[in-house]
Design an enzyme around this catalytic site. Structure first.
Site, mmCIF file in Angstrom:
data_model
loop_
_atom_site.group_PDB
_atom_site.id
_atom_site.type_symbol
_atom_site.label_atom_id
_atom_site.label_comp_id
_atom_site.label_asym_id
_atom_site.label_seq_id
_atom_site.Cartn_x
_atom_site.Cartn_y
_atom_site.Cartn_z
ATOM 1 N N HIS A 1 -0.509 7.112 15.324
ATOM 2 C CA HIS A 1 0.364 6.364 14.424
ATOM 3 C C HIS A 1 1.088 7.275 13.432
ATOM 4 O O HIS A 1 2.198 6.961 12.989
ATOM 5 C CB HIS A 1 -0.416 5.270 13.678
ATOM 6 C CG HIS A 1 -1.172 5.737 12.488
ATOM 7 N ND1 HIS A 1 -2.472 6.191 12.550
ATOM 8 C CD2 HIS A 1 -0.810 5.826 11.179
ATOM 9 C CE1 HIS A 1 -2.867 6.535 11.343
ATOM 10 N NE2 HIS A 1 -1.894 6.326 10.491
ATOM 11 N N HIS B 1 0.836 -1.209 0.000
ATOM 12 C CA HIS B 1 0.000 0.000 0.000
ATOM 13 C C HIS B 1 0.869 1.255 0.000
ATOM 14 O O HIS B 1 0.615 2.203 -0.759
ATOM 15 C CB HIS B 1 -0.921 -0.009 1.217
ATOM 16 C CG HIS B 1 -1.527 1.319 1.546
ATOM 17 N ND1 HIS B 1 -2.399 1.973 0.692
ATOM 18 C CD2 HIS B 1 -1.378 2.138 2.631
ATOM 19 C CE1 HIS B 1 -2.772 3.124 1.247
ATOM 20 N NE2 HIS B 1 -2.160 3.249 2.404
ATOM 21 N N ASP C 1 -3.539 8.658 -0.520
ATOM 22 C CA ASP C 1 -3.677 7.537 0.413
ATOM 23 C C ASP C 1 -5.012 6.833 0.157
ATOM 24 O O ASP C 1 -5.075 5.603 0.023
ATOM 25 C CB ASP C 1 -3.599 8.059 1.846
ATOM 26 C CG ASP C 1 -3.755 6.953 2.890
ATOM 27 O OD1 ASP C 1 -3.459 5.785 2.575
ATOM 28 O OD2 ASP C 1 -4.170 7.266 4.022
ATOM 29 N N LYS D 1 -17.767 19.206 -12.949
ATOM 30 C CA LYS D 1 -18.464 18.014 -13.417
ATOM 31 C C LYS D 1 -18.001 16.751 -12.686
ATOM 32 O O LYS D 1 -18.577 15.680 -12.866
ATOM 33 C CB LYS D 1 -18.276 17.843 -14.923
ATOM 34 C CG LYS D 1 -16.848 17.577 -15.379
ATOM 35 C CD LYS D 1 -16.802 17.451 -16.906
ATOM 36 C CE LYS D 1 -15.397 17.168 -17.426
ATOM 37 N NZ LYS D 1 -15.382 17.040 -18.903
#
Length: 524
Positions: A146, A63, A221, A264
């Site tokens: 964290h 990630h 993220d 939009k």
């Protein structure tokens, strides 16, 4: 979005299942090859979700690499946008009339700092990711965060690896990108101090909205974890972050520059926040996931005083003692649960034996049972609620357990220690200071200017988008669990009585219509 022409000397190419072939600069690769970062391979991205959704086996490691990649993509797009218009103006060409200045130019160093911030933003996560912070760390250090720990580990990473060098201003900039990036509510004096500390002028404050955006919650993220989590879970993800980036633009709002989005795209942005709610309701905060994470943290708390994490240097330490010792904290991963399972001498230690018993129940699928779920009414429902949740979840949980247990006429049939409560917060990605509000209200939009006129940023009201959009953007659910399956029926009887007395909404209303004595044998 990988482009071979952008491959720089020293870059390393990764083959990622979400973003395809991506490249990262040498500084990022050097950071990846450190114990502080490699530890993320041993921390599940979605914690105990893996035990309910077998595909959710991915870790914080991949990630963070994805976030670093997207931070580079987003920053490079804005860099070209600013450079192209400044070049157009310098050559006297016909270009969009945006008051860009040379102080806004995004440098190569800026982009590397953004990529490093994306790479390091989750260094501080503990075992099982988010639940470790809320259910364990904050029991010992109330202010534990964290993101702040990520900054501490980043400092340690640099101190332990002389080959990775950053200037003092770049180092401060990276840490500011990771943590406390909200600039809207800072005083002018504080903003000036931050700009001096990070070596970046005020014209570049929009860069704080790329990695961890506390202004409106739109950041890379989220872009990565939406795509990655849905892919691993087997869910459909219809939100296209690449399109949103293409329709982004830096525009001045008052004295500040903000990343704004084409008008939009407003429905896509609503869909993005809705995707977060669906992801949490279906997986991350699934009723069985919440219960499993609670069991894991209960085992960790019980083992804390007796279990010792073995270190090469400094001797064995308690789990809670690692919270203020980054050298020890690096060794704390999801592996701690296997260590507790196999810890020697547990038979002679009451706390360790209790921790192992909980983990044994998980391993043999003898899980706690969901009693029922309720939703407190809000004042928006047009009535004065009989029961209100406070900001103190721990106090609320104690109140609920005590209230439910009081409906048992025989204390031996149901005790307070037989129950536990999980107060689950579902929201559209709201952030500190704006909880429960529509996050899109904080997003700036723009439309095409007429005849090269200046771009104007504006907000779009919910009513101007669609009357079908929600008017409530956060709610809390009360989930009651019982530890002993034999007490499930009694617990449900008491829970129903408590919910009726408090006039709560929720699925508890249907408990009386189903014979749960036989249905209790299954676990969702």
């Amino acid at each position: 979005m990988f482009e071979a022409a952008n491959l720089r000397q020293g870059d390393t190419v990764f083959n990622d299942p979400i973003h395809g072939h991506i490249s990262l600069p040498k500084k990022c690769v050097d950071i990846i090859n450190t114990p502080e970062f490699l530890r993320l391979r041993l921390i599940k991205q979605l914690g105990a979700t893996y035990e309910v959704f077998p595909g959710a086996a991915h870790n914080r490691f991949e990630h963070c690499i994805g976030v670093a990649h997207l931070a580079g993509i987003f920053a490079t797009f804005l860099q070209r946008q600013i450079d192209d218009e400044l070049k157009c103006k310098s050559e006297g060409g016909s270009c969009d009339a945006t008051a860009f200045t040379k102080e806004m130019r995004i440098t190569k160093e800026d982009i590397i700092c953004l990529q490093v911030a994306g790479l390091c933003h989750d260094l501080g996560h503990g075992p099982m990711s988010h639940v470790f912070e809320t259910r364990f760390a904050k029991k010992f250090i109330k202010t534990w965060d964290h993101a702040e720990v990520s900054c501490q580990l980043f400092d340690q990473l640099l101190e332990n690896n002389e080959r990775i060098q950053f200037s003092s201003t770049d180092r401060a900039f990276i840490k500011r990108l990771i943590h406390k990036s909200k600039t809207d509510e800072l005083t002018p004096e504080k903003k000036k101090a931050i700009n001096e500390e990070t070596g970046r002028p005020a014209e570049k404050n929009f860069l704080y909205q790329i990695v961890s955006n506390d202004n409106n919650g739109i950041d890379v993220d989220k872009f990565d974890y939406f795509a990655r989590d849905c892919y691993q879970l087997g869910f459909k993800n219809n939100f296209d972050h690449n399109r949103l980036i293409k329709f982004s633009r830096v525009i001045k709002v008052g004295d500040e520059w903000h990343i704004c989005y084409r008008d939009k795209q407003v429905e896509d942005i609503y869909h993005m926040f809705l995707s977060r709610v669906i992801l949490h309701r279906r997986a991350c905060q699934h009723k069985t996931v919440g219960m499993l994470e609670r069991m894991y943290m209960e085992a960790l708390v019980k083992a804390n005083d007796s279990y010792r994490l073995q270190l090469r240097k400094g001797g064995p330490v308690k789990i809670s003692d690692t919270l203020g010792n980054m050298e020890a904290y690096v060794k704390l991963t999801d592996n701690v649960f296997n260590d507790i399972r196999n810890y020697p001498g547990a038979d002679k230690n009451k706390d360790l034996k209790a921790a192992q018993d909980i983990l044994d129940r998980i391993d043999t699928r003898r899980l706690y049972k969901l009693v029922g779920e309720a939703i407190p009414k809000s004042e928006k429902d047009g009535a004065q609620p009989k029961f209100k949740l406070t900001d103190d979840s721990e106090k609320d949980e104690t109140t609920i357990i005590k209230g439910v247990a009081e409906y048992s006429k025989d204390p031996e049939q149901l005790k307070e220690e037989d129950l536990f409560v999980d107060i689950t917060d579902f929201n559209y990605g709201t952030f500190e200071g704006k909880k429960g509000q529509n996050p899109v209200d904080s997003v700036y939009f723009y439309n095409k200017p007429i005849k090269n006129g200046p771009y104007q940023a504006f907000h779009i009201e919910r009513e101007d988008v669609s009357s079908l959009l929600p008017n409530v953007f956060a709610e809390k659910h009360i989930r009651l669990y019982v530890k002993d399956k034999a007490k499930l029926d009694k617990a449900r009887e008491c829970f129903i009585s408590w919910c009726e007395d408090k006039d709560l909404n929720g699925k508890w209303r249907h408990l009386k219509e189903v014979n749960y004595a036989t249905a209790a044998d299954t676990t969702a």
